[in-house]
Design a protein around this motif. Structure first.
Motif, PDB file in Angstrom:
ATOM      1  N   SER A 133     -13.341 -36.058  16.309  1.00  9.00           N
ATOM      2  CA  SER A 133     -13.438 -34.932  17.246  1.00  9.00           C
ATOM      3  C   SER A 133     -12.074 -34.336  17.560  1.00  9.00           C
ATOM      4  CB  SER A 133     -14.109 -35.404  18.543  1.00  9.00           C
ATOM      5  OG  SER A 133     -13.268 -36.312  19.246  1.00  9.00           O
ATOM      6  N   LEU A 134     -11.013 -35.124  17.350  1.00 13.11           N
ATOM      7  CA  LEU A 134      -9.654 -34.625  17.587  1.00 13.11           C
ATOM      8  C   LEU A 134      -9.009 -34.113  16.307  1.00 13.11           C
ATOM      9  CD1 LEU A 134      -8.364 -37.510  19.919  1.00 13.11           C
ATOM     10  CD2 LEU A 134      -9.106 -35.236  20.611  1.00 13.11           C
ATOM     11  N   GLY A 135      -9.740 -34.125  15.192  1.00 12.93           N
ATOM     12  CA  GLY A 135      -9.195 -33.662  13.919  1.00 12.93           C
ATOM     13  C   GLY A 135      -8.229 -34.649  13.299  1.00 12.93           C
ATOM     14  N   LEU A 136      -8.370 -35.912  13.637  1.00 17.64           N
ATOM     15  CA  LEU A 136      -7.475 -36.939  13.132  1.00 17.64           C
ATOM     16  C   LEU A 136      -8.185 -37.752  12.063  1.00 17.64           C
ATOM     17  CD1 LEU A 136      -6.120 -38.137  16.609  1.00 17.64           C
ATOM     18  CD2 LEU A 136      -5.071 -36.503  15.041  1.00 17.64           C
ATOM     19  N   SER A 137      -7.558 -37.863  10.920  1.00 16.91           N
ATOM     20  CA  SER A 137      -8.209 -38.540   9.797  1.00 16.91           C
ATOM     21  C   SER A 137      -7.365 -39.643   9.178  1.00 16.91           C
ATOM     22  CB  SER A 137      -8.577 -37.517   8.709  1.00 16.91           C
ATOM     23  OG  SER A 137      -7.423 -36.777   8.318  1.00 16.91           O
ATOM     24  N   SER A 138      -6.173 -39.902   9.755  1.00 10.16           N
ATOM     25  CA  SER A 138      -5.277 -40.931   9.202  1.00 10.16           C
ATOM     26  C   SER A 138      -4.786 -41.851  10.319  1.00 10.16           C
ATOM     27  CB  SER A 138      -4.068 -40.288   8.508  1.00 10.16           C
ATOM     28  OG  SER A 138      -4.482 -39.412   7.475  1.00 10.16           O
ATOM     29  N   ILE A 139      -4.677 -43.146   9.993  1.00  9.06           N
ATOM     30  CA  ILE A 139      -4.159 -44.128  10.948  1.00  9.06           C
ATOM     31  C   ILE A 139      -3.026 -44.892  10.274  1.00  9.06           C
ATOM     32  CG2 ILE A 139      -4.681 -46.104  12.431  1.00  9.06           C
ATOM     33  CD1 ILE A 139      -7.603 -45.324  12.327  1.00  9.06           C
ATOM     34  N   PHE A 140      -1.909 -45.038  10.978  1.00  6.76           N
ATOM     35  CA  PHE A 140      -0.769 -45.814  10.493  1.00  6.76           C
ATOM     36  C   PHE A 140      -0.489 -46.943  11.491  1.00  6.76           C
ATOM     37  CE2 PHE A 140      -0.266 -41.678   8.585  1.00  6.76           C
ATOM     38  CZ  PHE A 140       0.121 -41.956   7.290  1.00  6.76           C
ATOM     39  N   HIS A 141      -0.293 -48.151  10.965  1.00  3.78           N
ATOM     40  CA  HIS A 141       0.073 -49.301  11.799  1.00  3.78           C
ATOM     41  C   HIS A 141       1.430 -49.828  11.355  1.00  3.78           C
ATOM     42  CE1 HIS A 141      -4.396 -49.489  12.464  1.00  3.78           C
ATOM     43  NE2 HIS A 141      -3.936 -49.570  13.691  1.00  3.78           N
ATOM     44  N   PHE A 157      -1.917 -41.816  14.970  1.00  2.00           N
ATOM     45  CA  PHE A 157      -3.071 -41.082  14.462  1.00  2.00           C
ATOM     46  C   PHE A 157      -2.603 -39.702  14.028  1.00  2.00           C
ATOM     47  CE2 PHE A 157      -4.519 -43.971  17.805  1.00  2.00           C
ATOM     48  CZ  PHE A 157      -5.413 -44.752  17.095  1.00  2.00           C
ATOM     49  N   ALA A 158      -3.017 -39.292  12.830  1.00  2.15           N
ATOM     50  CA  ALA A 158      -2.521 -38.034  12.273  1.00  2.15           C
ATOM     51  C   ALA A 158      -3.625 -37.338  11.488  1.00  2.15           C
ATOM     52  CB  ALA A 158      -1.325 -38.316  11.348  1.00  2.15           C
ATOM     53  N   PRO A 159      -3.459 -36.023  11.224  1.00  2.00           N
ATOM     54  CA  PRO A 159      -4.384 -35.338  10.317  1.00  2.00           C
ATOM     55  C   PRO A 159      -4.224 -35.902   8.907  1.00  2.00           C
ATOM     56  CG  PRO A 159      -3.091 -33.782  11.633  1.00  2.00           C
ATOM     57  CD  PRO A 159      -2.453 -35.128  11.789  1.00  2.00           C
ATOM     58  N   ALA A 160      -4.905 -35.289   7.970  1.00  2.00           N
ATOM     59  CA  ALA A 160      -4.828 -35.750   6.586  1.00  2.00           C
ATOM     60  C   ALA A 160      -3.396 -35.688   6.080  1.00  2.00           C
ATOM     61  CB  ALA A 160      -5.739 -34.906   5.707  1.00  2.00           C
ATOM     62  N   VAL A 161      -2.959 -36.730   5.379  1.00  2.00           N
ATOM     63  CA  VAL A 161      -1.611 -36.816   4.841  1.00  2.00           C
ATOM     64  C   VAL A 161      -1.700 -36.759   3.319  1.00  2.00           C
ATOM     65  CG1 VAL A 161       0.478 -38.227   4.685  1.00  2.00           C
ATOM     66  CG2 VAL A 161      -0.850 -38.192   6.799  1.00  2.00           C
ATOM     67  N   GLU A 162      -0.872 -35.924   2.724  1.00  4.79           N
ATOM     68  CA  GLU A 162      -0.889 -35.784   1.260  1.00  4.79           C
ATOM     69  C   GLU A 162      -0.468 -37.102   0.608  1.00  4.79           C
ATOM     70  OE1 GLU A 162       1.676 -32.605   0.263  1.00  4.79           O
ATOM     71  OE2 GLU A 162       0.681 -31.142   1.596  1.00  4.79           O
ATOM     72  N   SER A 164       1.337 -37.506  -1.909  1.00  6.11           N
ATOM     73  CA  SER A 164       2.754 -37.507  -2.283  1.00  6.11           C
ATOM     74  C   SER A 164       3.634 -37.945  -1.124  1.00  6.11           C
ATOM     75  CB  SER A 164       3.174 -36.115  -2.758  1.00  6.11           C
ATOM     76  OG  SER A 164       2.970 -35.159  -1.716  1.00  6.11           O
ATOM     77  N   LYS A 165       3.193 -37.704   0.102  1.00  5.74           N
ATOM     78  CA  LYS A 165       4.008 -38.069   1.263  1.00  5.74           C
ATOM     79  C   LYS A 165       3.836 -39.536   1.657  1.00  5.74           C
ATOM     80  CE  LYS A 165       4.239 -33.473   3.372  1.00  5.74           C
ATOM     81  NZ  LYS A 165       3.976 -32.685   4.585  1.00  5.74           N
ATOM     82  N   LEU A 166       2.714 -40.142   1.295  1.00  4.02           N
ATOM     83  CA  LEU A 166       2.482 -41.530   1.676  1.00  4.02           C
ATOM     84  C   LEU A 166       3.561 -42.451   1.106  1.00  4.02           C
ATOM     85  CD1 LEU A 166      -1.401 -41.882   1.307  1.00  4.02           C
ATOM     86  CD2 LEU A 166      -0.046 -41.817   3.423  1.00  4.02           C
ATOM     87  N   ALA A 167       3.981 -42.167  -0.148  1.00  2.00           N
ATOM     88  CA  ALA A 167       5.018 -42.993  -0.769  1.00  2.00           C
ATOM     89  C   ALA A 167       6.346 -42.849  -0.032  1.00  2.00           C
ATOM     90  CB  ALA A 167       5.179 -42.621  -2.243  1.00  2.00           C
ATOM     91  N   ASP A 168       6.646 -41.637   0.472  1.00  2.00           N
ATOM     92  CA  ASP A 168       7.881 -41.423   1.225  1.00  2.00           C
ATOM     93  C   ASP A 168       7.824 -42.111   2.585  1.00  2.00           C
ATOM     94  OD1 ASP A 168       8.860 -39.893  -0.840  1.00  2.00           O
ATOM     95  OD2 ASP A 168       8.292 -37.974   0.067  1.00  2.00           O
ATOM     96  N   LEU A 169       6.634 -42.141   3.189  1.00  2.00           N
ATOM     97  CA  LEU A 169       6.505 -42.692   4.536  1.00  2.00           C
ATOM     98  C   LEU A 169       6.651 -44.214   4.571  1.00  2.00           C
ATOM     99  CD1 LEU A 169       3.556 -40.557   5.941  1.00  2.00           C
ATOM    100  CD2 LEU A 169       5.934 -40.536   6.724  1.00  2.00           C
TER     101      LEU A 169
END
Length: 456
Positions: A133-141, A157-162, A164-169
C-alpha cells in the motif's frame, strides 16, 4: 562541410550517472564512518545511520532492531519520507519480538551479512499488504555485529531496485555494517570493562569483609574462651570456701543443738539449703563451661538404649509413663548426647503432671545445616509454657517458678542449647499453657567439624 548536430554520447552519459551514484555512496560511507568514529554508544548511532542511508539512497522508510535476550526489539525511532504514512507498518513491526517470527531477518542473522528480499517473498500477509500500500517492494537487512554476535539489525524498505544496482549496494551495506559494528564492539568492550572493574571491586570488598568477619570471629572465639575459662576457674575456686561455709553451719547446728531456738534452727536449715543450692549452681556452671573445651571422640550410639539408660538413672519408672518411640543409631559424641537427653528428660519429669503423667521421646529424619541428621523431641503433658517465655527459658540461671518451689539451678536448658549449637544443630519449644510442652533439637547423623578448642 555540414556541421554535426550537438547530442550527448550515451556511453559517456551512463558513466557520468555511475560516477554520481558512486560519489553519493562515498559520501554516505564517509558520513557513517565519521558518526561511528565519534561515538561509543550504539543506539544513537543506529538512528543517525538509518537516516543517512535512507536520505542518500532514496529509500523512503527505515528503522533498527536491537537484539536483547535472543529477541529482536524494534526501536521507537523511525525514518520516513514526509509523504509516507508508516503508522500501520510500525504497529506490525513493533509487536514482533521473536527472532523466528520476524520476517526477512533469518538470512541476515544466519549469514551475519546484508540481505535483500522482495516484498513478494514476505510470508506475513499483513506486512505484505502494508508495504504494498506504500509502494514498497524491496526490503534490505543490515546486521550489526559485535565480535561473533549480532547485536542489531537495520531494516530498510524501498521501491523496486534495478538488478544492476543490487551488486553495487552489497559492498556499501557491508561497509556500513562493519563501521557500525566497530561502535558495537567498543560499547561491548566498555561494558565488559565496567563489569570487570565492578567484579574486581566486589571481590576486593568481599575479601575485606571476609577478613573483617574472620577477625571478628577470632576475637569472639577468644572472648568466649576467656569467658569459659573464667567460669571454670571461678566455679572451681568458689567450691572450697562454700564447702567451708556448709561445714561451719553443720558444726554450729550440731554443737549448739541444746541451745538453739526454733528460729535459730530454721535459719541454720535455711543456710544449709542455700549452700546446697549454691553448690548445685556452681557445679552446673562448671559443667556449662566444660562444653566444647575438651575433645570427645565419636562412636556409634544406639539412641534407644541411651534413652533407656537415662530413664533408669532418673529412677522414675513407677511415677511416670515413659513412651519411647523407635530411635535411630547415629555416630556422635555419646557423652554430649546423653547429657542433652538427661537434662530435657529431667526437666520433663519435673513438670509432667497428674496420675497419668507421661513423657514421650521421638525422632524423625531432618536436615542439620547442609548435612543429614535427626530431629529429636521430648514431650510432656505438664502445665505447658506461655509463648512469652519461650526465649527466656534458654537463658542461663532462668527458671519460671520460684527457686524454693523447683529443684535445680536454672542451667539445664542453657546447657542443652550450648551443646546442641556447638554440634551445629538447632533447638526449640512447642508449647501453650495447659497443653504440655515439647522440647526438640536437631543432631547431625555424623559429627560436624568445628574449630579447635583449648584442651583442659
Amino acid at each position: 562541410m555540414t556541421p554535426r548536430t550537438s547530442q550527448r554520447n550515451p556511453r559517456l552519459n551512463a558513466v557520468r550517472k555511475s560516477l554520481e551514484r558512486h560519489r553519493e555512496y562515498l559520501a554516505l560511507l564517509q558520513g557513517v564512518t565519521e558518526v561511528a568514529n565519534e561515538s561509543s554508544e550504539l543506539q544513537p548511532v543506529l538512528a543517525e545511520v538509518v537516516s543517512m542511508t535512507c536520505e542518500s539512497l532514496g529509500w523512503p522508510v527505515g528503522h533498527a532492531y536491537i537484539v536483547e535476550d535472543g529477541e529482536l526489539r524494534a526501536r521507537g525511532d523511525w525514518y520516513a519520507d514526509e509523504d509516507v504514512e508508516t503508522t500501520p507498518l510500525e504497529a506490525l513491526i513493533d509487536r514482533t519480538e521473536s527472532l523466528d517470527s520476524t520476517p526477512g531477518t533469518e538470512q541476515a542473522l544466519a549469514d551475519a551479512e546484508p540481505a535483500y528480499r522482495p516484498v513478494a517473498d514476505v510470508a506475513d500477509p499483513q506486512r505484505q499488504r502494508a508495504l504494498a500500500s506504500l509502494g514498497l517492494s524491496s526490503i534490505f537487512h543490515v546486521p550489526i555485529r559485535s565480535r561473533d554476535s549480532v547485536v542489531a539489525v537495520l531494516e530498510f524498505f524501498a521501491p523496486a531496485v534495478e538488478e544492476s544496482k543490487l551488486a553495487d549496494l552489497e559492498p556499501i551495506l557491508a561497509s556500513i555494517s562493519a563501521a557500525v559494528g566497530r561502535v558495537a564492539e567498543r560499547e561491548t568492550s566498555a561494558r565488559q570493562y565496567r563489569e570487570l572493574m565492578r567484579a574486581e571491586f566486589d571481590r576486593e570488598h568481599a575479601e575485606l569483609r571476609a577478613a573483617e568477619l574472620q577477625a571478628l570471629a577470632t576475637k569472639l572465639r577468644q572472648r568466649n574462651e576467656e569467658l569459659d575459662q573464667f567460669a571454670y576457674v571461678a566455679s572451681h575456686d568458689l567450691r572450697a570456701p562454700l564447702r567451708g561455709i556448709g561445714n561451719l553451719a553443720s558444726w554450729i547446728a550440731r554443737d549448739l543443738e541444746p541451745h538453739l531456738t526454733p528460729d535459730t534452727r530454721r535459719y541454720l536449715a535455711l543456710l544449709e539449703n542455700r549452700v546446697q543450692r549454691m553448690e548445685a549452681l556452681i557445679s552446673a556452671l562448671l559443667e556449662y563451661s566444660r562444653v566444647g573445651r575438651n575433645a570427645i571422640g565419636a562412636e556409634d550410639v544406639e539412641v534407644d538404649a541411651l534413652v533407656r539408660e537415662v530413664i533408669d538413672l532418673l529412677g522414675s519408672r513407677d511415677a511416670i509413663e515413659w513412651i519411647v518411640e523407635p530411635l535411630p543409631r547415629i555416630h556422635c559424641q555419646r557423652l554430649l548426647l546423653r547429657q542433652t537427653f538427661h537434662n530435657l528428660m529431667s526437666n520433663a519429669l519435673k513438670h509432667a503432671s497428674g496420675e497419668d503423667a507421661r513423657v514421650r521421646i521421638s525422632a524423625e529424619p531432618a536436615r542439620v545445616g547442609r548435612v543429614s541428621g535427626w530431629r529429636f523431641a521430648v514431650a510432656d503433658n505438664g502445665p505447658g509454657i506461655d509463648p512469652r517465655y519461650h526465649e527466656r527459658i534458654w537463658e542461663i540461671f532462668q527458671t519460671l517458678r520460684p527457686r524454693d518451689e523447683v529443684e535445680g539451678a536454672g542451667m539445664g536448658l542453657s546447657l542443652v542449647r550450648k551443646i546442641v549449637e556447638t554440634r551445629g544443630g538447632s533447638l526449640g519449644l512447642d508449647s501453650q499453657l495447659g497443653e504440655g510442652a515439647t522440647f526438640w533439637f536437631t543432631w547431625p547423623a555424623s559429627p560436624v567439624d568445628e574449630p579447635a578448642r583449648e584442651q583442659g
